[in-house]
Design an enzyme around this catalytic site. Structure first.
Site, PDB file in Angstrom:
ATOM      1  N   LYS A  35       5.813   9.742  18.909  1.00  0.00           N
ATOM      2  CA  LYS A  35       6.789  10.572  18.179  1.00  0.00           C
ATOM      3  C   LYS A  35       6.404  10.638  16.703  1.00  0.00           C
ATOM      4  CE  LYS A  35       9.784   6.517  17.840  1.00  0.00           C
ATOM      5  NZ  LYS A  35      10.897   5.807  18.513  1.00  0.00           N
ATOM      6  N   TYR A 252       7.485   7.398 -16.499  1.00  0.00           N
ATOM      7  CA  TYR A 252       8.874   7.840 -16.672  1.00  0.00           C
ATOM      8  C   TYR A 252       9.805   6.651 -16.856  1.00  0.00           C
ATOM      9  CZ  TYR A 252       7.536  12.516 -15.125  1.00  0.00           C
ATOM     10  OH  TYR A 252       6.966  13.742 -15.018  1.00  0.00           O
TER      11      TYR A 252
HETATM   12  C1  LIG Z   1      10.316   4.604  19.060  1.00  0.00           C
HETATM   13  C2  LIG Z   1      10.649   4.069  20.378  1.00  0.00           C
HETATM   14  C3  LIG Z   1       9.870   3.067  20.965  1.00  0.00           C
HETATM   15  C4  LIG Z   1       8.737   2.377  20.229  1.00  0.00           C
HETATM   16  O1  LIG Z   1       9.274   1.434  19.317  1.00  0.00           O
HETATM   17  P1  LIG Z   1       8.316   0.519  18.414  1.00  0.00           P
HETATM   18  O2  LIG Z   1       9.264  -0.394  17.712  1.00  0.00           O
HETATM   19  O3  LIG Z   1       7.627   1.440  17.463  1.00  0.00           O
HETATM   20  O4  LIG Z   1       7.388  -0.163  19.313  1.00  0.00           O
HETATM   21  C5  LIG Z   1      10.164   2.681  22.245  1.00  0.00           C
HETATM   22  N1  LIG Z   1      11.207   3.233  22.925  1.00  0.00           N
HETATM   23  C6  LIG Z   1      12.004   4.179  22.383  1.00  0.00           C
HETATM   24  C7  LIG Z   1      13.132   4.727  23.156  1.00  0.00           C
HETATM   25  C8  LIG Z   1      11.760   4.621  21.095  1.00  0.00           C
HETATM   26  O5  LIG Z   1      12.547   5.560  20.557  1.00  0.00           O
END
Ligand SMILES: *Cc1c(COP(=O)(O)O)cnc(C)c1O
Length: 356
Positions: A35, A252
């Protein structure tokens, strides 16, 4: 010349980290979670690095179609499921497995007519209270879907709220096991933290994300100590230097003031590249191969670094903001965030290079 601010993505590090996940869960199949543009690394390097994964999991339907167009033929899992009925048809047409986490999604699925059968991941709420059915709804939904013609397979799923804390997933896992008692079908529960700590909960499919990119899911264990390789380097260059006198301040808000004569460098990287503006003076950074610290506020396009003790550093010197020699988790900790957020925040103007 292009602005010298780039990420370098190592496909071999992605592949090595996937192999590490497999070693930790040798009897499980692996959903490599991609993702958010593969946690900022890009789908194309992810396809190469994760070519040995059993499936790819994400939340964006456009990216899922891109994965199919790029030639990925193995399973794809949509972790948030469908957002409307059109997504159910899209999932059927592109052979995307769908999470079903709510009554609303159950209705979407059941109202989609004449679609190819879909692999369904029925999600149980084990205490996150974000997505998923409670125990009785879960079993009712399971019974409703089990023999439905639109369902090709039915897998039982949950996501842990606290797998990064010692024993933090125990209660959720017990609730999940109880909810699944006697139900047929594969199960999937483990994110990265649980892959390291919950061998018994690995079930049929694991779902590692962050570990595949070489960062730690834990606040108190380094990626290196977990055997992970950093897959992303954020690099830039010095584009100016300044000599400061005592009392001179930097950037800044004049947030940093020199107390002794010192040399500083200006790095062509700022918050519009995805570097965290919250990173305070003192955040670790690597210049010309040596560890030093940032000074002053991070600006949109630039940040400043202390060049004390780095007489050879000059305009054009390479800067590593995070990567192999400076773990992203250390920068994240200094900035009060987590490696996940830094990876995902890289912006489109940053060049994307392939590493070894
Ligand atoms: C993002 C996600 C993962 C992976 O999680 P990590 O902590 O990055 O290993 C697994 N399952 C679901 C449903 C997620 O949304």
């Amino acid at each position: 010349m292009a602005r010298p601010t780039s990420i370098v993505v190592s496909e071999s590090a992605l592949a090595d980290n996937l192999a590490t996940a497999r070693r930790l869960a040798p009897s499980s199949r692996v959903w490599a979670v991609v993702k958010a543009n593969a946690y900022g690394h890009g789908l194309e390097p992810a396809l190469v690095g994760f070519s040995a994964a059993d499936g790819l999991a994400l939340v964006e339907f456009d990216a899922a179609q891109d994965l199919r167009a790029l030639g990925w033929r193995r399973p794809i899992l949509m972790l948030e499921g469908a957002f409307d009925v059109d997504d159910v048809r899209l999932a059927a047409g592109h052979n995307l497995a769908l999470v079903v986490h709510s009554q609303a999604q159950l209705q979407m699925l059941l109202s989609a007519d004449a679609v190819q059968p879909i692999d369904v991941y029925l999600k149980f709420n084990s205490g996150m209270n974000r997505l998923g059915f409670d125990a009785s709804e879960f079993r009712r939904a399971h019974a409703r879907l089990l023999d439905d013609a639109r369902v090709r397979s039915l897998t039982l799923m949950t996501h842990f709220a606290n797998a990064d804390l010692p024993g933090g997933a125990d209660r959720s896992k017990a609730l999940f096991d109880a909810a699944c008692e006697g139900l047929p079908g594969d199960r999937t529960a483990c994110n990265s933290a649980a892959v390291f700590d919950l061998a018994q909960a690995q079930a049929h499919w694991i779902r590692p994300g962050i570990m595949l990119y070489g960062a730690s899911p834990f606040s108190d264990r380094s990626a290196a100590s977990l055997g992970l390789r950093s897959a992303m380097r954020l690099i830039s260059q010095l584009i100016a230097t300044q000599d400061l006198q005592p009392g001179d301040s930097v950037g800044y808000g004049s947030a940093f003031t020199a107390t002794a004569p010192m040399r500083i460098g200006v790095v062509a990287c700022g918050y519009a590249d995805g570097y965290p503006r919250h990173a305070p003076s003192g955040t670790p950074i690597q210049v010309a191969g040596r560890r030093t610290r940032t000074v002053g506020r991070v600006a949109m396009d630039m940040l400043m670094v202390d060049l004390s003790g780095l007489p050879d550093a000059n305009i054009g010197s390479e800067v590593e903001l995070w990567g192999d020699s400076l773990p992203i988790d250390e920068v994240a900790q200094a900035a009060g965030t987590i490696g996940y957020e830094l990876m995902c925040a890289i912006t489109p103007r940053v060049q994307r290079l392939r590493g070894s």
